[in-house]
Write a protein that holds these residues in place. Structure first.
Motif, PDB file in Angstrom:
ATOM      1  N   ALA A   2       0.810  -1.214   0.000  1.00 57.76           N
ATOM      2  CA  ALA A   2       0.000   0.000   0.000  1.00 57.76           C
ATOM      3  C   ALA A   2       0.845   1.267   0.000  1.00 57.76           C
ATOM      4  O   ALA A   2       0.348   2.329  -0.322  1.00 57.76           O
ATOM      5  CB  ALA A   2      -0.916   0.005   1.219  1.00 57.76           C
ATOM      6  N   GLY A   3       2.108   1.173   0.381  1.00 59.11           N
ATOM      7  CA  GLY A   3       2.937   2.370   0.465  1.00 59.11           C
ATOM      8  C   GLY A   3       4.290   2.167  -0.177  1.00 59.11           C
ATOM      9  O   GLY A   3       4.596   1.111  -0.721  1.00 59.11           O
ATOM     10  N   THR A   4       5.113   3.187  -0.095  1.00 61.73           N
ATOM     11  CA  THR A   4       6.452   3.167  -0.647  1.00 61.73           C
ATOM     12  C   THR A   4       7.383   2.331   0.214  1.00 61.73           C
ATOM     13  O   THR A   4       7.320   2.375   1.443  1.00 61.73           O
ATOM     14  CB  THR A   4       6.985   4.615  -0.732  1.00 61.73           C
ATOM     15  OG1 THR A   4       6.154   5.342  -1.628  1.00 61.73           O
ATOM     16  CG2 THR A   4       8.415   4.654  -1.215  1.00 61.73           C
ATOM     17  N   ILE A   5       8.268   1.576  -0.435  1.00 56.40           N
ATOM     18  CA  ILE A   5       9.295   0.795   0.258  1.00 56.40           C
ATOM     19  C   ILE A   5      10.649   1.393  -0.097  1.00 56.40           C
ATOM     20  O   ILE A   5      10.996   1.512  -1.271  1.00 56.40           O
ATOM     21  CB  ILE A   5       9.250  -0.687  -0.150  1.00 56.40           C
ATOM     22  CG1 ILE A   5       7.886  -1.293   0.179  1.00 56.40           C
ATOM     23  CG2 ILE A   5      10.365  -1.459   0.546  1.00 56.40           C
ATOM     24  CD1 ILE A   5       7.695  -2.700  -0.351  1.00 56.40           C
ATOM     25  N   LEU A   6      11.413   1.784   0.923  1.00 60.11           N
ATOM     26  CA  LEU A   6      12.759   2.326   0.737  1.00 60.11           C
ATOM     27  C   LEU A   6      13.741   1.398   1.435  1.00 60.11           C
ATOM     28  O   LEU A   6      13.671   1.215   2.652  1.00 60.11           O
ATOM     29  CB  LEU A   6      12.864   3.724   1.334  1.00 60.11           C
ATOM     30  CG  LEU A   6      11.854   4.762   0.843  1.00 60.11           C
ATOM     31  CD1 LEU A   6      11.952   6.038   1.657  1.00 60.11           C
ATOM     32  CD2 LEU A   6      12.080   5.050  -0.629  1.00 60.11           C
ATOM     33  N   VAL A   7      14.664   0.799   0.660  1.00 60.77           N
ATOM     34  CA  VAL A   7      15.601  -0.167   1.222  1.00 60.77           C
ATOM     35  C   VAL A   7      16.993   0.110   0.676  1.00 60.77           C
ATOM     36  O   VAL A   7      17.180   0.255  -0.530  1.00 60.77           O
ATOM     37  CB  VAL A   7      15.204  -1.616   0.850  1.00 60.77           C
ATOM     38  CG1 VAL A   7      16.178  -2.610   1.453  1.00 60.77           C
ATOM     39  CG2 VAL A   7      13.789  -1.922   1.290  1.00 60.77           C
ATOM     40  N   THR A   8      17.976   0.171   1.567  1.00 60.60           N
ATOM     41  CA  THR A   8      19.364   0.188   1.135  1.00 60.60           C
ATOM     42  C   THR A   8      19.910  -1.209   1.363  1.00 60.60           C
ATOM     43  O   THR A   8      19.525  -1.889   2.307  1.00 60.60           O
ATOM     44  CB  THR A   8      20.195   1.222   1.922  1.00 60.60           C
ATOM     45  OG1 THR A   8      20.095   0.917   3.313  1.00 60.60           O
ATOM     46  CG2 THR A   8      19.697   2.626   1.656  1.00 60.60           C
ATOM     47  N   GLY A   9      20.783  -1.659   0.516  1.00 54.59           N
ATOM     48  CA  GLY A   9      21.294  -3.013   0.631  1.00 54.59           C
ATOM     49  C   GLY A   9      20.443  -3.979  -0.164  1.00 54.59           C
ATOM     50  O   GLY A   9      19.640  -3.612  -1.010  1.00 54.59           O
ATOM     51  N   GLN A  24       4.644   0.134  -6.526  1.00 56.84           N
ATOM     52  CA  GLN A  24       4.592   1.581  -6.279  1.00 56.84           C
ATOM     53  C   GLN A  24       5.765   2.236  -7.008  1.00 56.84           C
ATOM     54  O   GLN A  24       6.913   1.844  -6.802  1.00 56.84           O
ATOM     55  CB  GLN A  24       4.695   1.882  -4.780  1.00 56.84           C
ATOM     56  CG  GLN A  24       3.523   1.395  -3.965  1.00 56.84           C
ATOM     57  CD  GLN A  24       2.246   2.161  -4.273  1.00 56.84           C
ATOM     58  OE1 GLN A  24       2.280   3.311  -4.680  1.00 56.84           O
ATOM     59  NE2 GLN A  24       1.124   1.509  -4.091  1.00 56.84           N
ATOM     60  N   GLY A  25       5.493   3.205  -7.832  1.00 58.84           N
ATOM     61  CA  GLY A  25       6.539   3.868  -8.594  1.00 58.84           C
ATOM     62  C   GLY A  25       7.552   4.607  -7.738  1.00 58.84           C
ATOM     63  O   GLY A  25       8.631   4.961  -8.206  1.00 58.84           O
ATOM     64  N   THR A  26       7.232   4.818  -6.463  1.00 61.58           N
ATOM     65  CA  THR A  26       8.146   5.520  -5.556  1.00 61.58           C
ATOM     66  C   THR A  26       8.994   4.557  -4.723  1.00 61.58           C
ATOM     67  O   THR A  26       9.777   5.004  -3.888  1.00 61.58           O
ATOM     68  CB  THR A  26       7.352   6.443  -4.613  1.00 61.58           C
ATOM     69  OG1 THR A  26       6.320   5.678  -3.975  1.00 61.58           O
ATOM     70  CG2 THR A  26       6.728   7.601  -5.388  1.00 61.58           C
ATOM     71  N   ASN A  27       8.848   3.240  -4.940  1.00 64.11           N
ATOM     72  CA  ASN A  27       9.720   2.279  -4.255  1.00 64.11           C
ATOM     73  C   ASN A  27      11.167   2.558  -4.620  1.00 64.11           C
ATOM     74  O   ASN A  27      11.458   3.040  -5.716  1.00 64.11           O
ATOM     75  CB  ASN A  27       9.388   0.839  -4.676  1.00 64.11           C
ATOM     76  CG  ASN A  27       8.087   0.347  -4.101  1.00 64.11           C
ATOM     77  OD1 ASN A  27       7.583   0.877  -3.120  1.00 64.11           O
ATOM     78  ND2 ASN A  27       7.530  -0.684  -4.725  1.00 64.11           N
ATOM     79  N   ASN A  28      12.075   2.224  -3.712  1.00 60.89           N
ATOM     80  CA  ASN A  28      13.488   2.410  -4.001  1.00 60.89           C
ATOM     81  C   ASN A  28      14.280   1.259  -3.377  1.00 60.89           C
ATOM     82  O   ASN A  28      14.572   1.267  -2.191  1.00 60.89           O
ATOM     83  CB  ASN A  28      13.979   3.761  -3.475  1.00 60.89           C
ATOM     84  CG  ASN A  28      15.301   4.161  -4.080  1.00 60.89           C
ATOM     85  OD1 ASN A  28      15.944   3.383  -4.773  1.00 60.89           O
ATOM     86  ND2 ASN A  28      15.716   5.381  -3.806  1.00 60.89           N
ATOM     87  N   PHE A  29      14.584   0.272  -4.212  1.00 61.06           N
ATOM     88  CA  PHE A  29      15.408  -0.862  -3.817  1.00 61.06           C
ATOM     89  C   PHE A  29      16.793  -0.662  -4.418  1.00 61.06           C
ATOM     90  O   PHE A  29      16.924  -0.125  -5.503  1.00 61.06           O
ATOM     91  CB  PHE A  29      14.840  -2.174  -4.369  1.00 61.06           C
ATOM     92  CG  PHE A  29      13.416  -2.442  -3.997  1.00 61.06           C
ATOM     93  CD1 PHE A  29      13.099  -2.965  -2.764  1.00 61.06           C
ATOM     94  CD2 PHE A  29      12.385  -2.164  -4.891  1.00 61.06           C
ATOM     95  CE1 PHE A  29      11.774  -3.222  -2.413  1.00 61.06           C
ATOM     96  CE2 PHE A  29      11.068  -2.417  -4.558  1.00 61.06           C
ATOM     97  CZ  PHE A  29      10.765  -2.946  -3.321  1.00 61.06           C
ATOM     98  N   SER A  30      17.790  -1.130  -3.754  1.00 63.00           N
ATOM     99  CA  SER A  30      19.128  -1.102  -4.332  1.00 63.00           C
ATOM    100  C   SER A  30      19.327  -2.337  -5.197  1.00 63.00           C
ATOM    101  O   SER A  30      19.596  -2.261  -6.384  1.00 63.00           O
ATOM    102  CB  SER A  30      20.174  -1.047  -3.214  1.00 63.00           C
ATOM    103  OG  SER A  30      21.462  -1.092  -3.748  1.00 63.00           O
ATOM    104  N   SER A  31      19.168  -3.490  -4.560  1.00 62.20           N
ATOM    105  CA  SER A  31      19.305  -4.778  -5.229  1.00 62.20           C
ATOM    106  C   SER A  31      18.223  -5.689  -4.674  1.00 62.20           C
ATOM    107  O   SER A  31      17.931  -5.655  -3.477  1.00 62.20           O
ATOM    108  CB  SER A  31      20.693  -5.358  -4.952  1.00 62.20           C
ATOM    109  OG  SER A  31      20.813  -6.649  -5.481  1.00 62.20           O
ATOM    110  N   ILE A  32      17.641  -6.519  -5.546  1.00 64.61           N
ATOM    111  CA  ILE A  32      16.546  -7.361  -5.093  1.00 64.61           C
ATOM    112  C   ILE A  32      16.650  -8.752  -5.704  1.00 64.61           C
ATOM    113  O   ILE A  32      17.002  -8.901  -6.878  1.00 64.61           O
ATOM    114  CB  ILE A  32      15.172  -6.706  -5.410  1.00 64.61           C
ATOM    115  CG1 ILE A  32      14.037  -7.420  -4.693  1.00 64.61           C
ATOM    116  CG2 ILE A  32      14.938  -6.599  -6.893  1.00 64.61           C
ATOM    117  CD1 ILE A  32      12.737  -6.626  -4.649  1.00 64.61           C
ATOM    118  N   ALA A  33      16.368  -9.779  -4.881  1.00 63.74           N
ATOM    119  CA  ALA A  33      16.265 -11.165  -5.324  1.00 63.74           C
ATOM    120  C   ALA A  33      14.786 -11.536  -5.240  1.00 63.74           C
ATOM    121  O   ALA A  33      14.142 -11.288  -4.218  1.00 63.74           O
ATOM    122  CB  ALA A  33      17.104 -12.074  -4.438  1.00 63.74           C
TER     123      ALA A  33
END
Length: 168
Positions: A2-9, A24-33
């Motif tokens: 439902a909301g933005t996900i911000l993750v470093t690492g 969500q277009g505002t999500n921000n992942f660095s790297s994802i498996a």
């Protein structure tokens, strides 16, 4: 979600056979498996997909506001669609790609270094003004499907750069 996900690492999303929807277009992942059924991930910046395992005949959509880096493995959605968009950088294949309808977008260009197969329509769109589509392997459309199209759009050039580059 439902909301933005911000993750470093590194992020791991494992839904076993369930669908993964992080769109969500505002999500921000660095790297994802990613491990799941259908996979739909959007990121506002550059996105590295370190691994991807999707369900048989399940759609895969990966959209990056920066550069989308694909895993060094094959992506095959079977009878479902494959949509990969690098909206702020180039897109390069890191393994074979296959699906029903295949849509590949790279704002700074597209490099096809592995076989791309579509049972339906295939679209390659290099959307930047000075962007190229470079093909050094085979693009295959199903011969059994009727009314299928191959669309190649480049801001600059379409380059078939060696003997292995072919459209079948």
């Amino acid at each position: 979600t439902a909301g933005t996900i911000l993750v470093t690492g590194v992020t791991t999303a494992n839904a076993t056979s369930g669908d993964i929807t992080l769109n969500q277009g505002t999500n921000n992942f660095s790297s994802i498996a990613l491990t799941g059924g259908a996979v739909n991930v959007k990121d506002t910046d550059s996105l590295t997909v370190s691994s991807l395992s999707s369900g048989a005949n399940k759609a895969v959509t990966l959209v990056s506001g920066g550069t989308l880096t694909l895993p060094a493995s094959n992506i095959d959605t079977g009878s479902a669609d494959l949509d990969l968009r690098s909206n702020g950088g180039s897109l390069a294949t890191a393994g074979t790609l296959a699906g029903a309808n295949v849509n590949l977008v790279g704002s700074a260009g597209i490099t096809i270094a592995h076989t791309v197969t579509g049972a339906g329509n295939i679209t390659l769109a290099a959307t930047g003004a000075a962007s190229d589509v470079t093909v050094s392997n085979t693009i295959t459309r199903s011969t059994s499907a009727t009314d299928t199209t191959l669309t190649i759009q480049a801001g600059n050039s379409v380059i078939f750069n060696n003997a292995a580059a072919d459209v079948v």
